[in-house]
Motif scaffolding. Sequence first.
Motif, short mmCIF file in Angstrom:
data_model
loop_
_atom_site.label_atom_id
_atom_site.label_comp_id
_atom_site.label_asym_id
_atom_site.label_seq_id
_atom_site.Cartn_x
_atom_site.Cartn_y
_atom_site.Cartn_z
N ALA A 40 -11.24 16.45 -21.35
CA ALA A 40 -9.79 16.65 -21.32
C ALA A 40 -9.11 15.87 -22.44
CB ALA A 40 -9.24 16.20 -19.97
N ASP A 41 -7.97 16.39 -22.87
CA ASP A 41 -7.10 15.66 -23.79
C ASP A 41 -6.08 14.83 -23.00
OD1 ASP A 41 -8.01 16.87 -26.35
OD2 ASP A 41 -7.21 18.70 -25.45
N ALA A 42 -5.75 15.32 -21.81
CA ALA A 42 -4.73 14.68 -20.98
C ALA A 42 -5.14 14.77 -19.52
CB ALA A 42 -3.38 15.39 -21.17
N VAL A 43 -4.70 13.77 -18.75
CA VAL A 43 -5.01 13.73 -17.33
C VAL A 43 -3.71 13.51 -16.55
CG1 VAL A 43 -6.32 12.58 -15.51
CG2 VAL A 43 -7.27 12.71 -17.82
N VAL A 44 -3.52 14.31 -15.52
CA VAL A 44 -2.42 14.11 -14.59
C VAL A 44 -3.02 13.41 -13.37
CG1 VAL A 44 -0.62 15.18 -13.18
CG2 VAL A 44 -1.29 16.22 -15.37
N PHE A 45 -2.64 12.15 -13.16
CA PHE A 45 -3.13 11.39 -12.02
C PHE A 45 -2.12 11.53 -10.88
CE2 PHE A 45 -5.30 9.21 -15.50
CZ PHE A 45 -6.57 9.05 -14.97
N GLY A 46 -2.55 12.12 -9.77
CA GLY A 46 -1.68 12.32 -8.62
C GLY A 46 -2.20 11.60 -7.40
N SER A 47 -1.29 10.97 -6.68
CA SER A 47 -1.70 10.25 -5.46
C SER A 47 -0.53 10.14 -4.50
CB SER A 47 -2.17 8.84 -5.83
OG SER A 47 -2.45 8.08 -4.66
N PRO A 48 -0.82 10.22 -3.21
CA PRO A 48 0.20 9.81 -2.25
C PRO A 48 0.32 8.29 -2.30
CG PRO A 48 -1.82 10.48 -1.11
CD PRO A 48 -2.04 10.70 -2.58
N VAL A 49 1.47 7.79 -1.88
CA VAL A 49 1.69 6.34 -1.84
C VAL A 49 1.45 5.85 -0.43
CG1 VAL A 49 3.39 4.50 -2.11
CG2 VAL A 49 3.35 6.41 -3.73
N TYR A 50 0.58 4.84 -0.33
CA TYR A 50 0.30 4.18 0.94
C TYR A 50 0.54 2.69 0.75
CZ TYR A 50 -2.24 8.48 2.00
OH TYR A 50 -2.58 9.79 2.21
N ARG A 51 1.33 2.11 1.60
CA ARG A 51 1.60 0.67 1.55
C ARG A 51 2.05 0.23 0.16
NH1 ARG A 51 0.25 -1.51 6.43
NH2 ARG A 51 -1.23 -0.28 7.62
N ALA A 52 2.95 1.02 -0.40
CA ALA A 52 3.62 0.73 -1.67
C ALA A 52 2.72 0.80 -2.90
CB ALA A 52 4.34 -0.61 -1.62
N THR A 53 1.58 1.50 -2.79
CA THR A 53 0.72 1.67 -3.96
C THR A 53 -0.04 2.98 -3.85
OG1 THR A 53 -0.88 0.55 -5.40
CG2 THR A 53 -1.27 0.40 -3.01
N TYR A 54 -0.71 3.33 -4.91
CA TYR A 54 -1.49 4.57 -4.92
C TYR A 54 -2.73 4.43 -4.04
CZ TYR A 54 -3.47 1.93 -8.86
OH TYR A 54 -4.01 0.95 -9.66
N SER A 55 -3.37 5.55 -3.75
CA SER A 55 -4.43 5.61 -2.74
C SER A 55 -5.70 4.85 -3.12
CB SER A 55 -4.80 7.06 -2.45
OG SER A 55 -5.52 7.62 -3.54
N ALA A 56 -6.47 4.52 -2.11
CA ALA A 56 -7.78 3.89 -2.32
C ALA A 56 -8.72 4.82 -3.08
CB ALA A 56 -8.39 3.49 -0.97
N LEU A 57 -8.59 6.12 -2.90
CA LEU A 57 -9.42 7.07 -3.65
C LEU A 57 -9.16 6.93 -5.15
CD1 LEU A 57 -9.23 10.36 -1.56
CD2 LEU A 57 -11.28 9.03 -2.08
N LEU A 58 -7.89 6.79 -5.54
CA LEU A 58 -7.58 6.63 -6.95
C LEU A 58 -8.03 5.26 -7.45
CD1 LEU A 58 -6.51 7.74 -9.55
CD2 LEU A 58 -4.18 7.18 -8.79
N LYS A 59 -7.85 4.24 -6.65
CA LYS A 59 -8.33 2.91 -7.04
C LYS A 59 -9.83 2.93 -7.27
CE LYS A 59 -4.70 0.39 -4.69
NZ LYS A 59 -4.33 -0.46 -3.57
N ASP A 60 -10.57 3.58 -6.38
CA ASP A 60 -12.02 3.68 -6.53
C ASP A 60 -12.39 4.42 -7.81
OD1 ASP A 60 -14.84 3.54 -5.44
OD2 ASP A 60 -14.57 5.73 -5.52
#
Length: 182
Positions: A57-77
């Motif tokens: 990819a040239d570009a990435v759209v990172f999408g996440s629901p917000v849990y406890r004022a931050t992005y998801s554990a899946l995205l953190k992982d």
Amino acid sequence: MTAVRVLGVVAGPEPGGRTATAVAGVLAGAQEVGATTSLRELSQFGAEAVIVAFGEADAVVFGSPVYRATYSALLKDLLERTERGKWGEATAPLQGRVAATVLTGASGHHYLALGHLRDVLAGFFAVQVLSPGLYLDHGGYADRTTLTDQSAELAAAHGAALTDLAAAVRSSAALQAITPQI
């Protein structure tokens, strides 16, 4: 020159949720201006497959629901598994890439979580991040899988802007060469 390639990554626990709808809206805007797009939901593909897709990819759209004022554990992982080409790492799949951030939440109270994700992508990975990020709460949706007209226009504008930014970075050897400092 080949079309800009935009990868959408959804880091929600279930496929097809509001975050996927919002990311799809950004991808639709990128397609409208000639980009090729693909969507990967971490709940279905897993981190390793998404990391491989970064390199295509040239570009990435990172999408996440917000849990406890931050992005998801899946995205953190995913981000923790992604190498940066530092400290003996063999790859840096996000180097020379651009990103857009899309977060979703129940209310506008978690809007500032966008800044944290932007800082991680820009500072830790040296990604050129489109600002401002896109945050949608429940008011941005007609239903679970449909954005309101206003939200759809905003998401499409982000997709078009991301495509322009990716083309600019792709044409600049200097921007592609920037690496994380540490």
